[in-house]
Design a protein around this motif. Structure first.
Motif, PDB file in Angstrom:
ATOM      1  N   ASP A 254       1.368   6.803   0.614  1.00 42.72           N
ATOM      2  CA  ASP A 254       0.543   5.743   0.945  1.00 42.72           C
ATOM      3  C   ASP A 254      -0.992   5.633   0.082  1.00 42.72           C
ATOM      4  O   ASP A 254      -1.356   6.775  -0.228  1.00 42.72           O
ATOM      5  CB  ASP A 254       0.008   6.217   2.459  1.00 42.72           C
ATOM      6  CG  ASP A 254       0.967   6.044   3.314  1.00 42.72           C
ATOM      7  OD1 ASP A 254       1.729   5.177   3.133  1.00 42.72           O
ATOM      8  OD2 ASP A 254       1.095   6.928   4.344  1.00 42.72           O
TER       9      ASP A 254
ATOM     10  N   ASP B   4      -5.365  -0.740   3.559  1.00 40.14           N
ATOM     11  CA  ASP B   4      -4.293  -1.219   4.666  1.00 40.14           C
ATOM     12  C   ASP B   4      -3.710  -2.752   4.038  1.00 40.14           C
ATOM     13  O   ASP B   4      -4.635  -3.650   3.995  1.00 40.14           O
ATOM     14  CB  ASP B   4      -4.544  -1.203   5.901  1.00 40.14           C
ATOM     15  CG  ASP B   4      -3.395  -1.427   6.850  1.00 40.14           C
ATOM     16  OD1 ASP B   4      -2.347  -1.283   6.423  1.00 40.14           O
ATOM     17  OD2 ASP B   4      -4.013  -1.671   8.020  1.00 40.14           O
TER      18      ASP B   4
ATOM     19  N   ASP C 280       0.870  -1.364   0.042  1.00 36.95           N
ATOM     20  CA  ASP C 280       0.203   0.148   0.014  1.00 36.95           C
ATOM     21  C   ASP C 280       0.959   1.154  -0.077  1.00 36.95           C
ATOM     22  O   ASP C 280       0.276   2.345   0.265  1.00 36.95           O
ATOM     23  CB  ASP C 280      -0.971  -0.026   1.179  1.00 36.95           C
ATOM     24  CG  ASP C 280      -0.264  -0.382   2.607  1.00 36.95           C
ATOM     25  OD1 ASP C 280       1.048  -0.017   2.634  1.00 36.95           O
ATOM     26  OD2 ASP C 280      -1.107  -0.445   3.519  1.00 36.95           O
ATOM     27  N   THR C 281       2.286   1.255  -0.430  1.00 35.99           N
ATOM     28  CA  THR C 281       3.090   2.240  -0.373  1.00 35.99           C
ATOM     29  C   THR C 281       3.807   2.246  -1.669  1.00 35.99           C
ATOM     30  O   THR C 281       4.375   1.342  -2.161  1.00 35.99           O
ATOM     31  CB  THR C 281       3.931   2.477   0.876  1.00 35.99           C
ATOM     32  OG1 THR C 281       2.964   1.935   2.166  1.00 35.99           O
ATOM     33  CG2 THR C 281       4.630   3.614   0.921  1.00 35.99           C
TER      34      THR C 281
ATOM     35  N   ARG D 260       6.075  12.375   2.630  1.00 38.00           N
ATOM     36  CA  ARG D 260       5.162  11.453   2.326  1.00 38.00           C
ATOM     37  C   ARG D 260       3.695  12.157   2.408  1.00 38.00           C
ATOM     38  O   ARG D 260       3.256  13.143   2.836  1.00 38.00           O
ATOM     39  CB  ARG D 260       5.109  10.651   3.861  1.00 38.00           C
ATOM     40  CG  ARG D 260       4.417   9.656   3.665  1.00 38.00           C
ATOM     41  CD  ARG D 260       4.542   8.653   5.257  1.00 38.00           C
ATOM     42  NE  ARG D 260       3.926   7.529   5.047  1.00 38.00           N
ATOM     43  CZ  ARG D 260       4.604   6.611   5.308  1.00 38.00           C
ATOM     44  NH1 ARG D 260       5.892   6.526   5.420  1.00 38.00           N
ATOM     45  NH2 ARG D 260       3.888   5.311   5.105  1.00 38.00           N
TER      46      ARG D 260
ATOM     47  N   THR E 120      -0.725  10.869   1.363  1.00 34.12           N
ATOM     48  CA  THR E 120      -1.805   9.876   0.945  1.00 34.12           C
ATOM     49  C   THR E 120      -2.508  10.432  -0.162  1.00 34.12           C
ATOM     50  O   THR E 120      -2.906  11.434  -0.326  1.00 34.12           O
ATOM     51  CB  THR E 120      -2.789   9.689   2.218  1.00 34.12           C
ATOM     52  OG1 THR E 120      -1.963   9.569   3.200  1.00 34.12           O
ATOM     53  CG2 THR E 120      -3.826   8.661   1.811  1.00 34.12           C
TER      54      THR E 120
END
Length: 183
Positions: free
Chosen positions: A59, A64, A49-50, A111, A113
């Motif tokens: 992300d 997850d 998931d990354t 980072r 999402t």
């Protein structure tokens, strides 16, 4: 719409320009990153998931996946590294095709999402549909129905037994020795 008396009094005190700056500040902090912030290019899969794209760790939004070291069991009881399986599936799905990621919410310098696509395929939805990741219902309900179908078909993780990735991480964080060798 009812406006509290205090807000009316403060808006008179601040004046028109100050009110506009205040509204602009609220909109900038409350709104997710705009479409203009979309990152596109070759992506490196770090786990299920990354991704890493343009030097940023991304992300995948709303899912997850198992950790690289996580072990799951197949229906026959044999064990396999489900985190590595998830990462491998994502790596294979992306191949050499450019990935396009649109940020969703806050981010740090290194980072963020994001909803990421390969062509028209939403990678989060694809990972959940293949049974390689779980839908994060507390983040979004978008992938919940897709997870239900994967569960019904018993694909990926759903074909056997596994710990939810978040539970696995919590258990392994507690099991790691503390500094100085103590627990």
């Amino acid at each position: 719409m009812v406006v509290p008396k205090r807000a009316v009094a403060m808006s008179r005190m601040w004046g028109r320009d100050a009110r506009l700056r205040w509204v602009g500040a609220i909109l900038l902090t409350a709104a997710p990153a705009c479409a203009g912030d979309t990152l596109t290019g070759a992506a490196k899969v770090l786990d299920g998931d990354t991704l890493e794209l343009q030097g940023r760790r991304i992300d995948l939004y709303g899912i997850d996946a198992p950790e690289a070291e996580q072990v799951c069991a197949r229906a026959d009881g044999s064990q396999y590294r489900c985190g590595q399986t998830a990462a491998g599936a994502l790596r294979q799905r992306i191949g050499t095709t450019p990935v396009s990621c649109t940020p969703q919410g806050g981010a740090t310098q290194d980072r963020l999402t994001a909803v990421c696509h390969v062509g028209e395929t939403d990678l989060s939805a694809w990972m959940v549909a293949q049974g390689h990741a779980l839908a994060l219902r507390d983040v979004t309900g978008v992938y919940a129905a897709t997870e239900g179908v994967a569960w019904g078909l018993r694909v990926g993780l759903w074909a056997g037994v596994f710990d939810e990735p978040a539970s696995w991480r919590r258990a392994h964080r507690r099991a790691e020795p503390m500094e100085g060798g103590e627990r």
